[in-house]
Structure formats: C-alpha cells, structure tokens
Motif scaffolding. Sequence first.
Motif, PDB file in Angstrom:
ATOM      1  N   PHE A  98      36.099  32.116  29.675  1.00 40.50           N
ATOM      2  CA  PHE A  98      36.993  33.356  29.165  1.00 40.50           C
ATOM      3  C   PHE A  98      36.320  33.959  27.055  1.00 40.50           C
ATOM      4  O   PHE A  98      36.241  35.627  27.364  1.00 40.50           O
ATOM      5  N   PHE A 135      41.565  33.166  31.288  1.00 38.84           N
ATOM      6  CA  PHE A 135      42.923  32.674  29.685  1.00 38.84           C
ATOM      7  C   PHE A 135      43.877  31.609  30.131  1.00 38.84           C
ATOM      8  O   PHE A 135      44.101  30.798  30.053  1.00 38.84           O
ATOM      9  N   ALA A 149      54.797  20.747  24.365  1.00 35.05           N
ATOM     10  CA  ALA A 149      54.878  21.772  23.452  1.00 35.05           C
ATOM     11  C   ALA A 149      53.274  21.748  22.179  1.00 35.05           C
ATOM     12  O   ALA A 149      52.827  22.776  21.967  1.00 35.05           O
ATOM     13  N   LEU A 152      49.642  22.885  23.586  1.00 34.45           N
ATOM     14  CA  LEU A 152      50.441  23.863  23.878  1.00 34.45           C
ATOM     15  C   LEU A 152      50.240  25.007  22.906  1.00 34.45           C
ATOM     16  O   LEU A 152      49.507  25.705  22.062  1.00 34.45           O
ATOM     17  N   ARG A 153      50.238  24.190  21.527  1.00 32.34           N
ATOM     18  CA  ARG A 153      50.841  25.120  20.297  1.00 32.34           C
ATOM     19  C   ARG A 153      49.390  24.897  19.598  1.00 32.34           C
ATOM     20  O   ARG A 153      48.863  25.756  18.605  1.00 32.34           O
ATOM     21  N   SER A 156      46.632  27.209  21.212  1.00 37.80           N
ATOM     22  CA  SER A 156      47.280  28.621  21.133  1.00 37.80           C
ATOM     23  C   SER A 156      46.249  29.280  19.617  1.00 37.80           C
ATOM     24  O   SER A 156      45.958  29.775  19.174  1.00 37.80           O
ATOM     25  N   LEU A 159      42.784  30.004  19.862  1.00 35.94           N
ATOM     26  CA  LEU A 159      42.857  31.256  20.338  1.00 35.94           C
ATOM     27  C   LEU A 159      43.261  32.273  19.323  1.00 35.94           C
ATOM     28  O   LEU A 159      42.367  33.084  18.975  1.00 35.94           O
ATOM     29  N   LEU A 163      39.829  34.801  18.320  1.00 36.10           N
ATOM     30  CA  LEU A 163      40.107  35.746  18.124  1.00 36.10           C
ATOM     31  C   LEU A 163      39.689  36.474  16.676  1.00 36.10           C
ATOM     32  O   LEU A 163      39.316  37.521  16.790  1.00 36.10           O
TER      33      LEU A 163
ATOM     34  N   PHE B  98      49.928  43.337  25.974  1.00 35.90           N
ATOM     35  CA  PHE B  98      48.890  42.942  26.788  1.00 35.90           C
ATOM     36  C   PHE B  98      47.931  43.607  27.561  1.00 35.90           C
ATOM     37  O   PHE B  98      46.653  44.595  27.588  1.00 35.90           O
ATOM     38  N   ASP B 132      43.751  40.307  24.028  1.00 34.66           N
ATOM     39  CA  ASP B 132      43.572  38.624  23.897  1.00 34.66           C
ATOM     40  C   ASP B 132      44.152  38.942  22.625  1.00 34.66           C
ATOM     41  O   ASP B 132      45.071  37.675  23.285  1.00 34.66           O
ATOM     42  N   ALA B 133      44.063  38.897  21.856  1.00 35.62           N
ATOM     43  CA  ALA B 133      44.240  38.507  20.928  1.00 35.62           C
ATOM     44  C   ALA B 133      45.944  38.725  20.910  1.00 35.62           C
ATOM     45  O   ALA B 133      47.149  37.738  20.765  1.00 35.62           O
ATOM     46  N   PHE B 135      47.542  38.190  24.151  1.00 37.48           N
ATOM     47  CA  PHE B 135      47.896  37.492  24.609  1.00 37.48           C
ATOM     48  C   PHE B 135      48.618  35.713  23.513  1.00 37.48           C
ATOM     49  O   PHE B 135      48.737  35.179  24.744  1.00 37.48           O
ATOM     50  N   ALA B 136      47.196  35.751  23.056  1.00 38.09           N
ATOM     51  CA  ALA B 136      47.284  34.833  22.675  1.00 38.09           C
ATOM     52  C   ALA B 136      48.371  33.986  21.402  1.00 38.09           C
ATOM     53  O   ALA B 136      49.111  33.673  21.168  1.00 38.09           O
ATOM     54  N   VAL B 139      51.457  33.222  23.656  1.00 38.88           N
ATOM     55  CA  VAL B 139      51.350  31.868  23.819  1.00 38.88           C
ATOM     56  C   VAL B 139      52.569  31.366  22.891  1.00 38.88           C
ATOM     57  O   VAL B 139      53.069  30.049  22.652  1.00 38.88           O
ATOM     58  N   GLU B 140      51.119  31.960  21.650  1.00 38.55           N
ATOM     59  CA  GLU B 140      51.857  30.627  20.131  1.00 38.55           C
ATOM     60  C   GLU B 140      52.971  31.227  19.650  1.00 38.55           C
ATOM     61  O   GLU B 140      53.469  29.900  19.532  1.00 38.55           O
ATOM     62  N   ALA B 143      54.581  28.862  22.315  1.00 40.62           N
ATOM     63  CA  ALA B 143      55.144  27.730  21.827  1.00 40.62           C
ATOM     64  C   ALA B 143      56.058  26.920  20.661  1.00 40.62           C
ATOM     65  O   ALA B 143      55.972  25.708  20.675  1.00 40.62           O
TER      66      ALA B 143
END
Lengths: 345, 345
Positions: A98, A135, A149, A152-153, A156, A159, A163, B98, B132-133, B135-136, B139-140, B143
């Motif tokens: 991505f 993504f 989780a 995933l923390r 993220s 990520l 970025l 996003f 993108d940021a 989006f991330a 998720v953050e 999470a």
Amino acid sequence: MTAVSSAGPAAVSVPDVLERCRELVRPALTEAVGRLHPWVGEMAGYAFGWCEVGGAPVAASGGKGLRQALAVLGAEAAGADGRDGAAAAVAVELVHTFSLLHDDIMDGDGMRRGRPAVWKAYGTGPAVLAGDALFALAVETLAAAPGGAGTLRRLSAALSDLLHGQADDLLFAARPWTGPERVRPEAYRVMAERKTGALLGCAAALGALLGGAPPATADALDRAGRHLGVAFQIVDDILGLWGDPAVTGKPVHADLRERKKTFPVLAALDTTGPAARRLAARLASDADPAETAALIEAAGGRTAALAEAHRHLDAAGAALSEVPLRATAAAALHALPAFLLERTR
Amino acid sequence: MTAVSSAGPAAVSVPDVLERCRELVRPALTEAVGRLHPWVGEMAGYAFGWCEVGGAPVAASGGKGLRQALAVLGAEAAGADGRDGAAAAVAVELVHTFSLLHDDIMDGDGMRRGRPAVWKAYGTGPAVLAGDALFALAVETLAAAPGGAGTLRRLSAALSDLLHGQADDLLFAARPWTGPERVRPEAYRVMAERKTGALLGCAAALGALLGGAPPATADALDRAGRHLGVAFQIVDDILGLWGDPAVTGKPVHADLRERKKTFPVLAALDTTGPAARRLAARLASDADPAETAALIEAAGGRTAALAEAHRHLDAAGAALSEVPLRATAAAALHALPAFLLERTR
C-alpha cells in the motif's frame, strides 16, 4: 524456547531464509488478495509481481519480502511455528505494498522494480483505490488473527509513524540544502525511523506476539527492526546515488533530481570543509547529477552514510541480544545486517 | 434500558440531534486530529471545515455529521451515555473524510461542500497522504477504545465494503447505458449498500457495541444503517440531477457529465417505454444535461428513485423495530428518514 542471545552458526544464507519465508507466507497472502474486488486484486497482483496488466501470470521481481520474513522470524524467535506469524506477515506486506503504491504517486516515481509503477500502469485514481484496499485488507487480516486489540494497536501505531515519516520526507524536499532551514542528519534519522523503521519493527514484534512472546521480547524486536529500517533507508539512499539501475529497478539519481534529502548529501553538507561548500554551490545549480554524486563522495557523504548504517545495524544486533530468542531464528535475524550492507558493494 | 420499539414523540428535531452529537464528539475528534503531523492536520482541518488553506480558522460547512450521530445514538440506544460511543463516532467520521478525500481524486471532482476539494487546494500527493493518515487514525482510535478486536473486525469489514463499492462505482462509469453490459438497478443497490450503507451501519453498530449492546442489537442497527445508506445515496443522486448547487456544494449535472450510473437514470432506462428509448439515444450524444435531466424525469426516473429511497427508509425503520432500544435514541433514529427525504423537496 531455547535461550540463545548471540548469533548461531555463521552458515545462515539470508536469500534462502527470505525465500523460505516468502513460500511460507504465500498461501495466506494469496488467499487474502483473493478476497479483494477482482479489479483491485489484479492491481495488487501486478504490484506483488505476480501478473502483468490484464492479469496474465508473470514472474516479475516482487521484492525481497523483508517485512514478511521479519514477522515469520519473530514468531519462530518466540519458539512458535513460523506459520503462527503468517497473519502478521500478510498484514505488514500489504501495508508495505500500500505505501509503495501511494508513495510512487506522491513522489511522481514512474518506475518500481524495473516496471511501470501501478499509477503509471493503471492510472492515479485506480492506484489510490488499490492502495486503500490493501491497507484495509491488512487491518482486516490482523483483526481476524488471534492477537486481539493489542496487535492492532501496534499496527496502527506503525502506520501512523509511517505516514508521519512520509509527510516529513515530502516536506524535506521543499527545504533548502543550506542555511538555518536545512535538514540536519538527526531530523533525517527520525524521518527514516518513522517511514521505514516503524513497519520493520512492527513486523518482527507482531510475529513474536502471535508466536506467544512476552511484550518485552516484542519490544526488543521492535527496536531492532527500527534500527534495521534506518540502516535500510540509508543503504537505499546510497544505492540511489551509486547503485546499478539494473539492480535497484529505478533510474539512477532520481532522488537528486527530486531534491530528496538523502543521508549521504545531508552528511556531506554537515561537514565544514571546502568540498561541502563546493557541493552546496553545485546543488543550487542544475548540474549533472553524476558529477554531483562524485562530489558528495569526495565530501565524505558516502563514507559517513555507510558508517551511520553500520551504527544502526550494530544497535539492531544489540537489541536482539537483550532478550532470549530461539537459536535458529536469532541466527537468521543476526545475519540480516551483513546481507543488507552487501548490496552497497 | 427501556424497551421501546416504535418511534417516540414526534417532536424530534433532527438538525438539533445532529448538532448535539457533533458537539458531543468534537472534543474527541479535535484531540485525535491534533495527533496528526501538523501539515496533515491542517489538511484534515480544511476537510472538516475548521480552517482555510494556511490554517486560519473559519466556520465552513463541514457536513451534517450523520455518521458520528449514528454512533452516538447507537450508544444511547443501548442505554449508555452518548460519550461511550465517541471513539466509534471519531473513527467513522475519520473514515468518511478519508473516503471523500480519495473519492474526489478518483472522480476528478474539484469542488466539495462549496470549496475546492483537498486535492485541488493542496495537490494530489498531499491529499492522498492526508486521506491515508485519517484512515490510520481511525484504526488507531478504535484500537485504543475498550471494544477489543471485535469492533475492529466490524470497522475493517465496513472499510472493505466501502472500497469494494467505490471500485464498482468507478467501473460502472465505463459501462454502456444500454445493452447486455448495462448496469441494472440491482447492481446499483449492491454498490450503494457497500459504498455508503456499510459505514452508516457500522457507525450505529460500533456505537451500540461500545455502549454495551448485545451483538443482535448491533446487527439490527447495522442493517438499519445499510438501508439508510442506500436511501442516502439515491437521494444524493436525485439532488445531483435536480438539486440546488448552493445547497449541495457541487456543480449540478456533474454526475451526468462523468457518466456516473446514478439510480434515477438506471431506473428510467430499465423501463421499456418510448421515453426510455429517447433517453438512451440522448445519453449516447453530448446533449445538454438540463434537457437530459428533464427526460430522465419524464421517463419516470425521479419517481422510481424516490420510491426506492422510501422502500429502503421503511426497511431501516423495520430493522430498528426488531430490537429493544432506549426510547429517546430510538425516536431520533426513526426521525432520520423523513429528514433525509426533505432534502429532495
């Protein structure tokens, strides 16, 4: 789990390790990509080097798979089967792909691994969409794995770092080479750790966590991966200035033409000798990039970059030695630095 | 929790509900955006209507905030405080923004809510990065909330749907208006449910889960949101053909010029009368869009679209009535359909 904190026997072949990990991860990666919209799946397959535009199978270079290998080795280092790290490997490989798709759009890079970049082959809009879908698939893959989780923390956070680093890198290109607004080598290090190191560290840490490692082990692997990432980025910079385009798959000196603030240039400018002043003057003009590269080398930029890469690879090794890891995986992890540096010779 | 399955008193003011939810969510949204890279944070602020290019504060239209409201109402419907749904509200609002940033790039739409789209104001590369940021960050944010991996599985499934729908929508534009390759209304419904419905459903479901609702309640809210989303997309199509650009913030007939397969056109073409044949002939030429819109109406496209929107709004209401919900939140949720349809008058 066997507690071995130093490198194992010296006979590790890194290309073999990378190939073994790619083969181990490939079924899960193929399955994940198969869940994408068919059109998006074709773009993903093209990016992975599995097919041409239109979908015809091909065996193009799809990259070494360093990130997926770190995830597999992370699981194995924790004493688990490498397959336990497969979900982490798929997730980080999807995130990496991505980021390549979108970075090539942002940087205007038309070539990737010797072929047209996805945005050149399919158009900018479709490439944006394909990156987004990879993504989302990465998050979906890790959310379906048993890590909970916590994994995933970590993903993220990586990520977000990636970025942030990409934003810094883009803004660096607009900054001057000299004067108070110039980019210092330390700012580069922070950028490179975010842009490249965070995902490498995350890969190894996620693999370890899915392999049942305690958080301290995951943290040490994360630190090792971050140092490896900074070294990797510096080595990429060196290859961009003095590497063989047939090997790198990108035109030589593209970074210079894009005014990218790469480590060799920044390190050369940070010296105070006459060579640095000549380099600064040359960078201000539209000089021949090959001559500029020679001047960067004369001002000590190549030596300084190699030394900095070495420092980070040593620090990666030290982080690996802090925690007990299974011997065979540890040996493979310890062998990565030498392999990375070999590319610069 | 008070079990009330029908609408409460009729005195619900949807604009007031939306405003209350935006105010409730705003601190958490501001805090999340504040964690972005400053440059990216400015682009996000511009997209939310908080600032101009350069960062100067402004009070531009930032959208109604339907998704964040659904998350807050989902938590309240589960008997919790609306603030318990704030993390879900922030996550879905970030995902929505996003997707707008990237959709405008893919569709080549230069205007959004009466202002230049982010890619027009900041450039394509930076807009890709900002999307993108966001989006991330979504998720953050989720999470870090107490919902665990289950909420992230729901969010990533909605993201996957959203991107699948966007891919379909982009490919629809290249398909013919007539013949066996034409887009049928049913294919449109599937696309709209993915592109718009999935995130609306996810918003309400995530809010409910963070509010402690059982999975069956979250599933019912998810279904309601999906129907609401299809209706919303159809209403958007109606506004794109017959709406006031001062209200929509986008040029009128842009969808027609981009050959977007919108529901009123597809429904009109799916009839077999002479008006449908005249419409098909006109779409094949570069006719005046205003006349084309009139012909779509004459062929029954507007009436059919309104009827289809009504059907989905009724289905949304039915889904809400399947599970016990707290009365005040249920009343607000039941009031959304009438509010949505009012925009088409």
